[in-house]
Design a protein around this motif. Sequence first.
Motif, PDB file in Angstrom:
ATOM      1  N   VAL A   1      42.879  58.493  -3.352  1.00  0.00           N
ATOM      2  CA  VAL A   1      42.434  57.133  -3.007  1.00  0.00           C
ATOM      3  C   VAL A   1      42.471  56.252  -4.249  1.00  0.00           C
ATOM      4  N   TRP A   2      42.009  56.785  -5.393  1.00  0.00           N
ATOM      5  CA  TRP A   2      42.062  56.010  -6.643  1.00  0.00           C
ATOM      6  C   TRP A   2      43.503  55.678  -6.991  1.00  0.00           C
ATOM      7  N   GLY A   3      44.416  56.637  -6.819  1.00  0.00           N
ATOM      8  CA  GLY A   3      45.829  56.395  -7.102  1.00  0.00           C
ATOM      9  C   GLY A   3      46.408  55.316  -6.207  1.00  0.00           C
ATOM     10  N   GLU A   4      46.036  55.326  -4.958  1.00  0.00           N
ATOM     11  CA  GLU A   4      46.510  54.311  -4.015  1.00  0.00           C
ATOM     12  C   GLU A   4      45.971  52.931  -4.387  1.00  0.00           C
ATOM     13  N   ALA A   5      44.817  52.892  -5.047  1.00  0.00           N
ATOM     14  CA  ALA A   5      44.213  51.618  -5.454  1.00  0.00           C
ATOM     15  C   ALA A   5      45.086  50.857  -6.449  1.00  0.00           C
ATOM     16  N   VAL A   6      45.962  51.574  -7.149  1.00  0.00           N
ATOM     17  CA  VAL A   6      46.862  50.930  -8.110  1.00  0.00           C
ATOM     18  C   VAL A   6      47.850  50.016  -7.390  1.00  0.00           C
ATOM     19  N   ARG A   7      48.302  50.410  -6.214  1.00  0.00           N
ATOM     20  CA  ARG A   7      49.312  49.622  -5.510  1.00  0.00           C
ATOM     21  C   ARG A   7      48.784  48.843  -4.313  1.00  0.00           C
ATOM     22  N   ASN A   8      47.551  49.037  -3.976  1.00  0.00           N
ATOM     23  CA  ASN A   8      46.973  48.354  -2.826  1.00  0.00           C
ATOM     24  C   ASN A   8      45.850  47.436  -3.318  1.00  0.00           C
ATOM     25  N   ASP A   9      46.050  46.130  -3.171  1.00  0.00           N
ATOM     26  CA  ASP A   9      45.091  45.161  -3.710  1.00  0.00           C
ATOM     27  C   ASP A   9      43.683  45.339  -3.162  1.00  0.00           C
ATOM     28  N   ARG A  10      43.553  45.591  -1.884  1.00  0.00           N
ATOM     29  CA  ARG A  10      42.217  45.732  -1.284  1.00  0.00           C
ATOM     30  C   ARG A  10      41.496  46.957  -1.835  1.00  0.00           C
ATOM     31  N   LEU A  11      42.210  48.070  -1.905  1.00  0.00           N
ATOM     32  CA  LEU A  11      41.608  49.267  -2.485  1.00  0.00           C
ATOM     33  C   LEU A  11      41.326  49.055  -3.970  1.00  0.00           C
ATOM     34  N   GLY A  12      42.177  48.297  -4.637  1.00  0.00           N
ATOM     35  CA  GLY A  12      41.961  47.992  -6.050  1.00  0.00           C
ATOM     36  C   GLY A  12      40.669  47.229  -6.266  1.00  0.00           C
ATOM     37  N   GLU A  13      40.384  46.264  -5.391  1.00  0.00           N
ATOM     38  CA  GLU A  13      39.124  45.518  -5.479  1.00  0.00           C
ATOM     39  C   GLU A  13      37.928  46.449  -5.313  1.00  0.00           C
ATOM     40  N   VAL A  14      38.010  47.357  -4.346  1.00  0.00           N
ATOM     41  CA  VAL A  14      36.925  48.317  -4.119  1.00  0.00           C
ATOM     42  C   VAL A  14      36.760  49.204  -5.352  1.00  0.00           C
ATOM     43  N   ALA A  15      37.866  49.676  -5.906  1.00  0.00           N
ATOM     44  CA  ALA A  15      37.807  50.545  -7.091  1.00  0.00           C
ATOM     45  C   ALA A  15      37.149  49.825  -8.263  1.00  0.00           C
ATOM     46  N   ARG A  16      37.516  48.563  -8.480  1.00  0.00           N
ATOM     47  CA  ARG A  16      36.905  47.803  -9.580  1.00  0.00           C
ATOM     48  C   ARG A  16      35.407  47.634  -9.369  1.00  0.00           C
ATOM     49  N   SER A  17      34.988  47.356  -8.141  1.00  0.00           N
ATOM     50  CA  SER A  17      33.551  47.193  -7.887  1.00  0.00           C
ATOM     51  C   SER A  17      32.814  48.513  -8.080  1.00  0.00           C
ATOM     52  N   ILE A  18      33.460  49.621  -7.731  1.00  0.00           N
ATOM     53  CA  ILE A  18      32.865  50.940  -7.934  1.00  0.00           C
ATOM     54  C   ILE A  18      32.680  51.211  -9.424  1.00  0.00           C
ATOM     55  N   LEU A  19      33.703  50.913 -10.216  1.00  0.00           N
ATOM     56  CA  LEU A  19      33.588  51.133 -11.659  1.00  0.00           C
ATOM     57  C   LEU A  19      32.474  50.304 -12.284  1.00  0.00           C
ATOM     58  N   VAL A  20      32.319  49.072 -11.825  1.00  0.00           N
ATOM     59  CA  VAL A  20      31.234  48.219 -12.332  1.00  0.00           C
ATOM     60  C   VAL A  20      29.882  48.844 -11.985  1.00  0.00           C
ATOM     61  N   GLN A  21      29.737  49.350 -10.769  1.00  0.00           N
ATOM     62  CA  GLN A  21      28.466  49.967 -10.360  1.00  0.00           C
ATOM     63  C   GLN A  21      28.190  51.252 -11.136  1.00  0.00           C
ATOM     64  N   ILE A  22      29.234  52.058 -11.361  1.00  0.00           N
ATOM     65  CA  ILE A  22      29.046  53.286 -12.129  1.00  0.00           C
ATOM     66  C   ILE A  22      28.634  52.949 -13.549  1.00  0.00           C
ATOM     67  N   ARG A  23      29.309  51.971 -14.147  1.00  0.00           N
ATOM     68  CA  ARG A  23      28.968  51.564 -15.506  1.00  0.00           C
ATOM     69  C   ARG A  23      27.515  51.089 -15.567  1.00  0.00           C
ATOM     70  N   GLY A  24      27.097  50.326 -14.575  1.00  0.00           N
ATOM     71  CA  GLY A  24      25.713  49.852 -14.536  1.00  0.00           C
ATOM     72  C   GLY A  24      24.718  50.981 -14.382  1.00  0.00           C
ATOM     73  N   ALA A  25      25.080  51.991 -13.598  1.00  0.00           N
ATOM     74  CA  ALA A  25      24.183  53.133 -13.395  1.00  0.00           C
ATOM     75  C   ALA A  25      24.024  53.942 -14.674  1.00  0.00           C
ATOM     76  N   TYR A  26      25.100  54.062 -15.435  1.00  0.00           N
ATOM     77  CA  TYR A  26      25.009  54.785 -16.705  1.00  0.00           C
ATOM     78  C   TYR A  26      24.198  53.987 -17.702  1.00  0.00           C
TER      79      TYR A  26
END
Length: 135
Positions: free
Chosen positions: A110-135
Amino acid sequence: MPKVSEQHKVAMRERIQHAALACVAEKGFSNVSMGDIIAEAGLSAGAVYVYYRGKEELIVDVGRRVFAERMAALEGLGGQESVPPPEQAIVALMTGLLQMDFFPGVAVQVWGEAVRNDRLGEVARSILVQIRGAY
């Protein structure tokens, strides 16, 4: 006609998501069709398309589900008396992935698909922001 309960809707979405996870684990993201997912779920196409318009929407939802489960594990670590060091947190998160009822490589796909799919890419970026905030 009786109204469908919210509990029933949630259960149906989970059933479809689980079928998608099983199919992606078996065939890989790009080789799975909605037909495969429909057959795995044991539902009619009409029943599945009531909940998901297509594969992309379904995979985005599945990604969010996997992420929510991992975030819950991360938040559980933060609720301990003393916060564990990052290396212990990462081990706990990865161990949790191995205990899930699907092949953990699905998350990577799913993460790999996020590279070529804009919608999944947006979700991946929001996930990374949340993970960074949790750490």
